[in-house]
Design an enzyme around this catalytic site. Structure first.
Site, mmCIF file in Angstrom:
data_model
loop_
_atom_site.group_PDB
_atom_site.id
_atom_site.type_symbol
_atom_site.label_atom_id
_atom_site.label_comp_id
_atom_site.label_asym_id
_atom_site.label_seq_id
_atom_site.Cartn_x
_atom_site.Cartn_y
_atom_site.Cartn_z
ATOM 1 N N SER A 73 -6.102 -3.089 -0.904
ATOM 2 C CA SER A 73 -7.009 -4.219 -1.058
ATOM 3 C C SER A 73 -6.164 -5.484 -0.974
ATOM 4 C CB SER A 73 -7.745 -4.125 -2.400
ATOM 5 O OG SER A 73 -6.868 -4.298 -3.470
ATOM 6 N N GLU A 74 -6.122 -6.020 0.248
ATOM 7 C CA GLU A 74 -5.207 -7.127 0.526
ATOM 8 C C GLU A 74 -5.499 -8.361 -0.316
ATOM 9 O OE1 GLU A 74 -6.401 -5.138 2.834
ATOM 10 O OE2 GLU A 74 -4.537 -4.258 3.587
ATOM 11 N N ASP B 82 -3.170 -7.629 11.071
ATOM 12 C CA ASP B 82 -4.634 -7.622 11.210
ATOM 13 C C ASP B 82 -5.342 -7.594 9.852
ATOM 14 O OD1 ASP B 82 -4.699 -6.340 14.333
ATOM 15 O OD2 ASP B 82 -2.991 -5.878 13.066
ATOM 16 N N HIS C 89 -5.044 -3.311 14.971
ATOM 17 C CA HIS C 89 -3.726 -3.039 14.402
ATOM 18 C C HIS C 89 -2.600 -3.640 15.240
ATOM 19 C CE1 HIS C 89 -5.675 -0.223 11.694
ATOM 20 N NE2 HIS C 89 -4.525 0.027 11.102
ATOM 21 N N GLU D 14 0.792 -1.222 0.000
ATOM 22 C CA GLU D 14 0.000 0.000 0.000
ATOM 23 C C GLU D 14 0.831 1.283 0.000
ATOM 24 O OE1 GLU D 14 -2.539 -0.683 3.350
ATOM 25 O OE2 GLU D 14 -3.229 -2.579 2.487
#
Lengths: 442, 823
Positions: free
Chosen positions: B531-532, B557, B599, B501
């Site tokens: 967008s993992e 996470d 997180h 990202e």
């Protein structure tokens, strides 16, 4: 990969063995099946064969050393392989390096580690909690963990407790051990080292007057055992001996006839006077079962069968093997079994289980061959009695009608534990033996 | 992010409107007479033949599933069969123009696509090429039963090979295209350009994008087609794939010949149903799936709907779209309208649709219609078509008989070779470069890199010769170890790319990539959409095609966002392909703290639970560099955990500091960081430094010497060094930042108990985080394992420490209470 050679365990009760002789030296090439060393258990000696080919890389114990069973005594392997991992704990030959290890251990201990394991006299109440490691360790070191007080969570016995318990038996510090060997010194009774160990300053010379004009020979294992059990026997029971003698003509006649039968091959077994006496004793015991017993404090074991112990003199010392269910045997069978166990004792190949005092219900000790006319045998506790059989001597006897003649009479010495039997019972039992001998029929 | 793009408030705040171009719907209207100019008789007959073969193949499977018999041959197939009866024209039309170098990806319903693309490739390959392909696949294992006693042409042989290899795969035979490990829903055959089909709906929606990325970045010929269903357009990862595929940067920021869109066609095989839901009118709102293109980018993805019941219409569309891709204006979205006569699977009674509807579609059956057109146009006679049909029946009957013959088509012998599948889980092959011989594209020699120059002045060991630590800024940190390993591989392997990202310009939120922006052209290091699923999914596609890639998940996470990709795709394809495919993907996953519940989680247990992933978690610069080198040298998927607590930590253990040169630390080997004799503490990740604190306290206050072991790896893991340590200490605490319940620490505790029961002086004790949400930074000490917790746990569970006063509650009643409450 190097492999350790362990001191085998011969029988459940054997805890330590003594190394007899090393047949192989460090550096020798060994083939599977070669005899490495001989060793003695309580009452027998054995030889240990190599289980694999290889070089004898190290020997951790010398001849005469007493070694707990299942401990590594030597290492086989390829030349140059390390043996350190196999070295039994606490027996490093490097006295100095162990000393070095000890110094920081002592300072380590200052903040918190002073707690000592307490070995209790009795088992604690409830379930014993012990860690797997501590249990394995206790078994290896022979520490009876049931009586060790646990210092882990919920009183769990943990490794440190077993270690401490094993150390509560005083030993020599490594330095003291070295000095004692070099100078033939022995530790004093009061010791000052860590964990009750004898330190170098605790060593004393055995006898300043004689100097070194003697040789200290370690007791053999068997000697130690005999010493212990004989001493215990006299300490822990109320022994007294009745003497009586029996007309030996019948028994001698039987012996003669068996000898003839043996010569012509009618029997295969050489039936001895002792065998015949034993048969008479077995028959007497069937009539007087109170003598076929163990005395165990608040109760007695009454045996249904006769397990006859026979005292056997061997080069290693006295041994008393048992013949199980001797009352089931014919004279030939009895003779055969008695000679087998005696022979095994002399060869050192007797099953150690048969040597336990608990294995026999009654013992016969025959010193007749040595010309002993009367003696006071010592009971093999917890048995309640022992019969000493003495030499046959001619004694005058009323042959009837006022005629006296010399008759061969066999001396019988019955030692019994007065805790278990009264004098009257013992006398009647001894008389029964006499009667059986005099009227023995096959 | 890039500074070159100025976001001018004057421009972006201006009034205006977004306009759309009309999206064509079923615009193809050529007659067969007109098409005679484009197709020979042979071409027309081949189209007919290919459709009919697929129909027969699927019909046979349907009969086997429903009646356990086809054409007199009995067989019971317990596995899945998602059939595409009715969709043949769409499949053949899609594959007709594709070259061997064009790749297709598919879905659970892709038998037709496999056969169509395979037949298309067979047509285009020479006899020599075909023979080579067949002889080489698993050393001719699939080919052997096919060629035995065969006397026809090589092309006929290749068709038999295709039918047999696919069918044997469906029936789980060892001679199948993927040794029977893929099966119906995952069958594929890369030499014909057929890439993995996917049993997860929309699974190919991002993977195929990665394949197109591979083609573009590595300048490989060919396009990529993602065959996904109309219902998969509801799947998040498909949208993520679309976002990734249509990034502006391809056309606006990538340089030179790299400028331009991806060679990708998202091909919606729109059979109008998703399970029991009807996509138009019930479960979706797009009405016409092609509409989606309008929302994705300025080009509206060149979207159009095509009548998939006419193979010529589909072929026409592909010819036109290929031109767009050639001009680097991809990606393209096609909505190929079709219909399945068969249910979702043979167990589906089609209760969600009317008989009339099915009959209406059967009345326009594309095969019957196309045959009639050919006869009517005088291209073929009915006899010729009948002869094709009966030939197909013979072919499929032959294939069925051969594929179910246990002698020539055995199942894997799991009794004789019980570890066969185990041996396929990882490729375990060290490879310097995934494309040896090609030079890596870089902007300058590595020694000229500003970061590399800066690192020259750093202290590679944390302490000076008197044992005093250098200042933090002088210390060479864990992030520097990662940088050196990754930079080195960028210069060795031309296929290596990295994205996430904030990777370019920023250099990663934790500065691992600082300096790489200068070193690498855009196409090798870039920023991805947030967008993992697409970050991981595209990496999988990229690796499947033969590239090495480092996707980054910025916080652990966020791994949940890539759940399907990490758990279902990445770990499976090496073994599911029968080891045809390798998966050199190293996912960097950063474990946070300080930022609360979403997180700060250590999810090491999740990938460690999934077979097929390697999992490591270094805690020192030396280990980070060595393990990253190993990860990048391998061809297996690695989940590479990093902790944000210690990116700046210096090297405190490895004597001489972190070596400047290349070295590898093998996976699976825990490392003793400090020797001790009274208790072993095994740490996973950043807890290492809290463990050292605990070890110091244990020594100072309680005279207890702790042996500290850093797990470093989770999968694989060699327990032997831990057991060796236990032999010495008899006691073990296992700690890490993960919440304790179900953690890998618990897995280790259980395994250690099994392996070393007799060595244990107390149960292995796990000190993990509480089973709560991670609270705010200010409250973290009550949540994450602290040095004191470790001592408390030892005191309570292992050996009471004289004079110790506990702060935390490690008692058994408390443990029971917490478990009862689920906290």
């Amino acid at each position: 990969m190097a492999i350790p050679v362990i001191m085998p365990r011969q029988g459940q009760s054997v805890e330590t063995c003594i190394i007899g002789e090393w047949y192989k030296q460090v550096g020798d090439q060994v083939k599977t099946g070669d005899i490495l060393f001989s060793y003695e258990t309580d009452k027998a000696s054995f030889e240990e064969e190599a289980k694999e080919d290889g070089e004898l890389l190290a020997v951790f114990y010398e001849e005469g050393d007493e070694v707990p069973v299942l401990i590594n005594v030597a290492v086989l392997g390829k030349s140059g392989e390390s043996v350190e991992e196999f070295r039994p704990d606490g027996d490093s030959t490097e006295g100095s390096s162990v000393e070095q290890e000890e110094a920081p251990a002592a300072s380590d201990a200052t903040p918190a580690k002073e707690e000592k394991a307490v070995v209790l006299d009795e088992k604690p109440e409830g379930k014993i909690r012990i860690s797997p490691r501590a249990k394995v360790m206790a078994e290896k070191m022979g520490v009876p963990y049931e009586k060790v007080k646990g210092s882990g969570p919920h009183g769990r016995i943990i490794a440190q407790d077993v270690e401490a318990a094993s150390e509560s038996i005083p030993k020599l510090t490594p330095l003291a051990k070295e000095k004692a060997q070099a100078e033939s010194l022995e530790p004093a009774k009061e010791t000052t080292g860590l964990g009750g160990r004898a330190s170098a300053s605790d060593l004393i010379s055995y006898n300043p007057v004689y100097g070194d004009d003697f040789e200290v020979k370690k007791l053999t294992n068997i000697r130690k055992l005999i010493a212990k059990s004989m001493h215990q026997s006299l300490q822990n029971s109320a022994q007294l001996t009745h003497h009586m003698s029996a007309d030996a003509r019948q028994i001698m006649a039987l012996r003669k006839s068996f000898k003839k039968k043996l010569e012509v091959g009618e029997v295969s077994q050489n039936i001895t006077i002792n065998d015949l006496v034993c048969l008479a004793v077995i028959r007497a015991l069937k009539k007087y079962p109170q003598a076929n017993t163990h005395f165990i404090g608040d109760s007695m074991r009454w045996f249904k069968k006769v397990h006859l112990g026979l005292a056997v003199d061997t080069e290693r010392g006295l041994m008393v093997p048992a013949v199980k269910n001797a009352d089931d045997l014919s004279i030939e069978g009895l003779s055969s079994q008695l000679s087998t166990v005696a022979g095994n004792c002399r060869k050192g190949s007797i099953d150690p289980e048969l040597l336990k005092p608990e294995a026999a219900s009654f013992t016969v000790s025959n010193l007749g061959n040595y010309g002993v006319e009367m003696f006071t045998p010592v009971i093999n506790l917890p048995q309640t009695a022992i019969l000493g059989v003495c030499t046959i001597v001619p004694r005058p006897k009323d042959l009837g009608d006022g005629v006296y003649g010399f008759v061969p009479m066999m001396g019988l010495s019955l030692t019994y534990d007065h805790q278990a039997l009264d004098g009257g019972e013992a006398t009647l039992f001894l008389r029964e033996i006499k009667t059986q001998i005099e009227n023995l029929s096959i | 992010m890039p500074k070159v793009q100025f976001i001018d408030p004057k421009d972006v705040r201006k009034a205006g409107e977004v306009t759309f171009n009309p999206i064509p719907v079923n615009q193809y209207n050529k007659s067969i007479e007109e098409e005679k100019a484009n197709f020979s008789k042979e071409d027309f007959l081949r189209i007919y033949h290919d459709m009919a073969v697929i129909r027969e193949f699927e019909t046979m499977l349907n009969e086997i599933k429903i009646k356990s018999e086809y054409n007199g041959v009995a067989y019971n197939h317990p596995g899945p069969a998602h059939l595409s009866i009715g969709q043949e024209a769409a499949a053949v039309g899609m594959a007709y123009t594709l070259g061997v170098e064009d790749f297709i990806f598919g879905s659970h319903r892709s038998h037709g696509e496999i056969l169509a693309k395979g037949l298309s490739a067979i047509h285009k390959l020479s006899d020599e090429q075909l023979t080579e392909v067949m002889e080489n696949h698993f050393d001719g294992k699939t080919f052997a039963p096919v060629k035995a006693n065969f006397k026809g042409t090589t092309k006929e042989l290749a068709i038999r090979f295709l039918i047999y290899g696919t069918l044997a795969e469906i029936f789980a035979r060892e001679t199948g295209f993927n040794r029977g490990l893929g099966g119906s829903m995952h069958a594929f055959f890369t030499p014909f350009g057929v890439y993995p089909n996917n049993a997860i709906v929309g699974g190919s929606g991002d993977i195929a994008v990665g394949a197109a990325l591979f083609k573009k970045v590595n300048r490989k010929d060919g396009i990529v087609v993602a065959n996904i269903g109309d219902a998969s357009m509801a799947c998040g990862p498909v949208w993520e794939g679309l976002a990734f595929a249509s990034m502006d940067q391809y056309t606006q920021l990538w340089e030179g010949d790299m400028k331009g869109g991806l060679p990708l066609i998202i091909n919606i095989m729109n059979n109008q149903y998703g399970m029991g839901g009807q996509t138009c009118g019930e479960t979706m709102g797009y009405d016409i799936a092609a509409r989606i293109g309008a929302g994705v980018n300025r080009d509206q993805m060149h979207a159009e709907r095509v009548d998939g019941y006419n193979p010529l219409a589909v072929i026409d569309a592909y010819k036109r779209k290929r031109e767009i891709l050639k001009e680097k204006r991809g990606p393209v979205l096609l909505d190929i309208l079709t219909y399945r006569f068969s249910g979702h699977s043979p167990s589906d009674a089609s209760s969600y649709r009317s008989k009339e509807e099915i009959e209406a579609w059967q009345a326009v059956d594309s095969i019957i219609w196309f045959g009639k057109e050919l006869v009517d146009a005088g291209i073929a006679t009915q006899d010729e078509l009948s002869s094709i049909n009966s030939g197909n029946t013979d072919l499929i009957t032959w294939g069925l008989k051969l594929a179910i013959d246990d002698k020539v088509s055995p199942l894997m012998d799991m009794e004789k070779n019980p570890e066969l599948i185990g041996e396929m889980m990882f490729s375990d092959s060290p490879v310097d470069s995934m494309e040896a011989g090609r030079e890596a594209e870089v902007n300058h020699p590595l020694e000229e890199n500003p970061r590399v120059k800066q690192l020259k002045n750093k202290e590679r060991f944390a302490f000076d010769k008197d044992g005093k630590p250098f200042s933090k800024i002088k210390q060479y940190g864990l992030r520097d170890g990662l940088f050196e390993a990754i930079a080195d591989r960028f210069y060795k392997d031309p296929t290596l790319i990295a994205y996430g990202e904030e990777n370019r310009d920023w250099g990663g939120a934790f500065a691992v990539y600082r300096g790489l922006t200068e070193a690498l052209p855009y196409h090798r290091l870039f920023n991805s959409p947030i967008s993992e699923a697409s970050i991981v999914g595209t990496a999988i596609g990229y690796a499947m095609c033969g590239g090495r890639v480092i996707p980054e998940i910025m916080y652990c996470d966020f791994l949940g966002r890539a759940g399907d990709e990490v758990f279902n795709q990445l770990p499976k394809w090496q073994a599911m392909s029968g080891n045809v495919i390798k998966m050199p993907v190293v996912i960097r996953v950063s474990v946070g703290s300080k930022y609360g519940a979403q997180h700060s989680q250590d999810w090491t247990a999740l990938p460690a639970h999934i077979p097929g992933l390697k999992v490591v978690f270094p805690a020192t610069p030396y280990d980070a560099k060595g393990l990253m080198n190993s990860a990048l040298q391998g061809t297996d998927p690695v989940i590479f955990f990093e902790s944000q607590r210690i990116y700046d930590i210096g090297e405190q253990f490895h004597e001489g500091g972190v070596p400047e040169g290349y070295y590898e630390i093998p996976f699976g080997e825990p490392d003793v960081k400090r020797e001790g004799k009274d208790v072993t503490i095994l740490s996973i990740g950043a807890t290492l430094y809290r463990v050292l604190e605990a070890a110091d306290q244990l020594q100072e206050k309680y005279g207890m010497s702790a042996e500290v072991i850093d797990a470093r790896s989770l999968v694989p893991f060699n327990y032997e060094p831990v057991i060796e340590s236990l032999k010495k200490t008899g006691r073990i605490v296992i700690t890490g930042d993960a919440t304790a319940r179900g953690s890998f620490m618990k897995e280790m505790a259980s395994t250690i108990t099994e392996l070393a029961f007799d060595e244990l002086d107390a149960p292995p004790v796990v000190v993990g985080s509480r089973n709560w949400i991670t609270p705010a930074y200010e409250l973290e000490d009550a949540f994450f394992p602290q040095a004191e917790w470790i001592i408390d746990a030892i005191h309570e569970k292992i050996v009471p420490l004289k004079g110790h006063v506990v702060k935390s509650n490690f008692t058994e009643p408390e443990q029971i209470r917490r478990n009862k409450l689920g906290i």
